[in-house]
Design a protein around this motif. Sequence first.
Motif, mmCIF file in Angstrom:
data_model
loop_
_atom_site.group_PDB
_atom_site.id
_atom_site.type_symbol
_atom_site.label_atom_id
_atom_site.label_comp_id
_atom_site.label_asym_id
_atom_site.label_seq_id
_atom_site.Cartn_x
_atom_site.Cartn_y
_atom_site.Cartn_z
ATOM 1 N N HIS A 1 -4.517 14.067 -2.381
ATOM 2 C CA HIS A 1 -5.829 13.529 -2.687
ATOM 3 C C HIS A 1 -5.899 12.577 -3.958
ATOM 4 C CE1 HIS A 1 -7.203 16.209 0.635
ATOM 5 N NE2 HIS A 1 -6.779 16.964 -0.138
ATOM 6 N N THR A 2 -5.363 12.842 -5.105
ATOM 7 C CA THR A 2 -5.159 12.075 -6.159
ATOM 8 C C THR A 2 -4.417 10.766 -6.059
ATOM 9 O OG1 THR A 2 -5.372 14.082 -7.523
ATOM 10 C CG2 THR A 2 -4.943 12.040 -8.661
ATOM 11 N N ALA B 1 -4.597 5.021 -5.505
ATOM 12 C CA ALA B 1 -4.120 3.688 -4.476
ATOM 13 C C ALA B 1 -5.459 3.032 -4.329
ATOM 14 C CB ALA B 1 -3.551 4.374 -3.288
ATOM 15 N N GLN B 2 -6.442 3.391 -4.128
ATOM 16 C CA GLN B 2 -7.665 2.908 -3.824
ATOM 17 C C GLN B 2 -8.016 2.178 -5.041
ATOM 18 O OE1 GLN B 2 -11.075 5.244 -2.707
ATOM 19 N NE2 GLN B 2 -12.310 3.424 -2.004
ATOM 20 N N ASP B 3 -8.165 2.732 -6.110
ATOM 21 C CA ASP B 3 -8.395 2.278 -7.313
ATOM 22 C C ASP B 3 -7.584 1.021 -7.757
ATOM 23 O OD1 ASP B 3 -10.574 3.770 -7.785
ATOM 24 O OD2 ASP B 3 -9.896 4.948 -9.232
ATOM 25 N N VAL B 4 -6.122 1.230 -7.454
ATOM 26 C CA VAL B 4 -5.297 0.215 -7.746
ATOM 27 C C VAL B 4 -5.744 -1.237 -7.225
ATOM 28 C CG1 VAL B 4 -2.889 -0.767 -7.364
ATOM 29 C CG2 VAL B 4 -3.415 1.460 -8.354
ATOM 30 N N PHE B 5 -6.143 -1.175 -5.897
ATOM 31 C CA PHE B 5 -6.402 -2.209 -5.233
ATOM 32 C C PHE B 5 -7.587 -3.089 -5.609
ATOM 33 C CE2 PHE B 5 -2.939 -0.893 -2.577
ATOM 34 C CZ PHE B 5 -2.182 -1.999 -2.788
ATOM 35 N N ILE B 6 -8.640 -1.990 -5.953
ATOM 36 C CA ILE B 6 -9.825 -2.629 -6.635
ATOM 37 C C ILE B 6 -9.684 -3.216 -7.952
ATOM 38 C CG2 ILE B 6 -12.155 -1.547 -7.758
ATOM 39 C CD1 ILE B 6 -12.060 0.424 -5.646
ATOM 40 N N LYS B 7 -8.762 -2.604 -8.894
ATOM 41 C CA LYS B 7 -8.532 -3.483 -10.032
ATOM 42 C C LYS B 7 -7.575 -4.581 -9.932
ATOM 43 C CE LYS B 7 -8.451 0.865 -12.680
ATOM 44 N NZ LYS B 7 -7.501 1.924 -13.327
ATOM 45 N N GLY C 1 0.830 -1.294 -0.136
ATOM 46 C CA GLY C 1 0.009 0.035 -0.069
ATOM 47 C C GLY C 1 0.845 1.344 0.038
ATOM 48 N N GLU C 2 1.986 1.299 0.741
ATOM 49 C CA GLU C 2 2.817 2.462 0.825
ATOM 50 C C GLU C 2 3.408 2.740 -0.355
ATOM 51 O OE1 GLU C 2 6.197 4.329 3.620
ATOM 52 O OE2 GLU C 2 4.884 2.794 4.597
ATOM 53 N N ASP C 3 3.912 1.547 -0.983
ATOM 54 C CA ASP C 3 4.649 1.630 -2.419
ATOM 55 C C ASP C 3 3.573 1.880 -3.338
ATOM 56 O OD1 ASP C 3 7.269 0.875 -1.256
ATOM 57 O OD2 ASP C 3 6.574 -1.432 -1.427
ATOM 58 N N VAL C 4 2.468 1.835 -3.390
ATOM 59 C CA VAL C 4 1.619 2.033 -4.415
ATOM 60 C C VAL C 4 1.243 3.542 -4.364
ATOM 61 C CG1 VAL C 4 -0.813 1.820 -5.295
ATOM 62 C CG2 VAL C 4 0.536 -0.345 -4.858
ATOM 63 N N TRP C 5 0.943 3.947 -3.124
ATOM 64 C CA TRP C 5 0.636 5.541 -2.665
ATOM 65 C C TRP C 5 1.733 6.231 -3.022
ATOM 66 C CZ3 TRP C 5 2.165 9.714 -0.260
ATOM 67 C CH2 TRP C 5 1.048 10.895 -0.412
ATOM 68 N N ASN C 6 2.658 5.951 -2.838
ATOM 69 C CA ASN C 6 4.179 6.829 -3.011
ATOM 70 C C ASN C 6 4.384 6.993 -4.374
ATOM 71 O OD1 ASN C 6 4.677 7.480 -0.243
ATOM 72 N ND2 ASN C 6 5.978 5.593 0.080
ATOM 73 N N TYR C 7 4.264 5.848 -5.285
ATOM 74 C CA TYR C 7 4.364 5.911 -6.735
ATOM 75 C C TYR C 7 3.274 6.803 -7.389
ATOM 76 C CZ TYR C 7 5.546 4.162 -11.442
ATOM 77 O OH TYR C 7 5.868 4.159 -12.567
ATOM 78 N N ALA C 8 2.149 6.660 -6.776
ATOM 79 C CA ALA C 8 1.070 7.321 -7.297
ATOM 80 C C ALA C 8 1.259 8.863 -7.002
ATOM 81 C CB ALA C 8 -0.581 6.890 -6.541
ATOM 82 N N TYR C 9 1.759 9.157 -5.828
ATOM 83 C CA TYR C 9 1.862 10.668 -5.562
ATOM 84 C C TYR C 9 3.078 11.125 -6.468
ATOM 85 C CZ TYR C 9 3.371 14.892 -3.220
ATOM 86 O OH TYR C 9 3.415 16.214 -2.751
ATOM 87 N N VAL C 10 4.088 10.228 -6.745
ATOM 88 C CA VAL C 10 5.273 10.884 -7.673
ATOM 89 C C VAL C 10 4.664 11.335 -8.891
ATOM 90 C CG1 VAL C 10 7.126 10.221 -8.718
ATOM 91 C CG2 VAL C 10 6.967 9.602 -6.373
ATOM 92 N N ILE C 11 3.652 10.607 -9.522
ATOM 93 C CA ILE C 11 3.202 10.789 -10.672
ATOM 94 C C ILE C 11 2.184 11.978 -10.774
ATOM 95 C CG2 ILE C 11 1.780 9.698 -12.638
ATOM 96 C CD1 ILE C 11 2.896 6.888 -12.020
ATOM 97 N N THR C 12 1.455 11.808 -9.780
ATOM 98 C CA THR C 12 0.295 12.836 -9.835
ATOM 99 C C THR C 12 0.671 14.232 -9.066
ATOM 100 O OG1 THR C 12 -0.705 12.037 -7.817
ATOM 101 C CG2 THR C 12 -1.362 11.188 -9.862
ATOM 102 N N ARG C 13 1.531 13.992 -7.937
ATOM 103 C CA ARG C 13 1.942 15.156 -7.296
ATOM 104 C C ARG C 13 0.644 15.932 -6.453
ATOM 105 N NH1 ARG C 13 5.383 18.498 -11.227
ATOM 106 N NH2 ARG C 13 5.321 16.842 -12.784
ATOM 107 N N ASN C 14 -0.154 15.004 -6.046
ATOM 108 C CA ASN C 14 -1.342 15.501 -5.558
ATOM 109 C C ASN C 14 -1.692 14.192 -4.312
ATOM 110 O OD1 ASN C 14 -4.272 15.522 -5.041
ATOM 111 N ND2 ASN C 14 -4.033 17.495 -5.877
#
Length: 183
Positions: A35-36, A41-47, A20-33
């Motif tokens: 909330h996004t 991260a939530q959508d990743v685990f749903i997918k 979860g932390e790795d997914v969130w951190n990578y999502a943050y690096v890409i989106t720089r937000n």
Amino acid sequence: MQHSAELKTSDIRMLMESYGEDVWNYAYVITRNTHTADDVAQDVFIKAYQHIASFRGEASVKTWLLKITRNTALSYLRRAFLRRVVLIGEPSPGTGQNGTMRTSSSPSAESEYMERAEADELWKQVLKLPAKFRDPLVLCLHHQLSIDEISAITGLSPGTVKSRIYRAKQKVAAAWKGAIEDE
């Protein structure tokens, strides 16, 4: 946890705890937000849950999740770019009354196709702009550069950059509206 094609649905909780932390951190690096990144991260685990049967074990679970993260985050950015370019005051198709994208927790294949088709059509409109309007618009909205950064890159004054971005948005919105009315 298993790292093979026999990955079970019951492993989702362990995936979230382990990655979860790795997914969130990578999502943050890409989106720089933040909330996004939360949404991604939530959508990743749903997918991952929805497509767990397609995991073939050819890569590690972490690599698989980070690939889903990258694709999901880039999709979020494309949708955000679409909203920023098109929404200059009036909602476009697929948006709610307040101009935000209507989304469900699991968009249908048809809605995803339509969204991609709209984004492709929008990019065609952006690419048709003369370079003097297209370049500042893309630098601003796609690369998220400030007016001063765009000014430094293009050699234009900040006022000219602002004016060209505004006029580019007007041109794209008018072309977009015309394309929709032609349908």
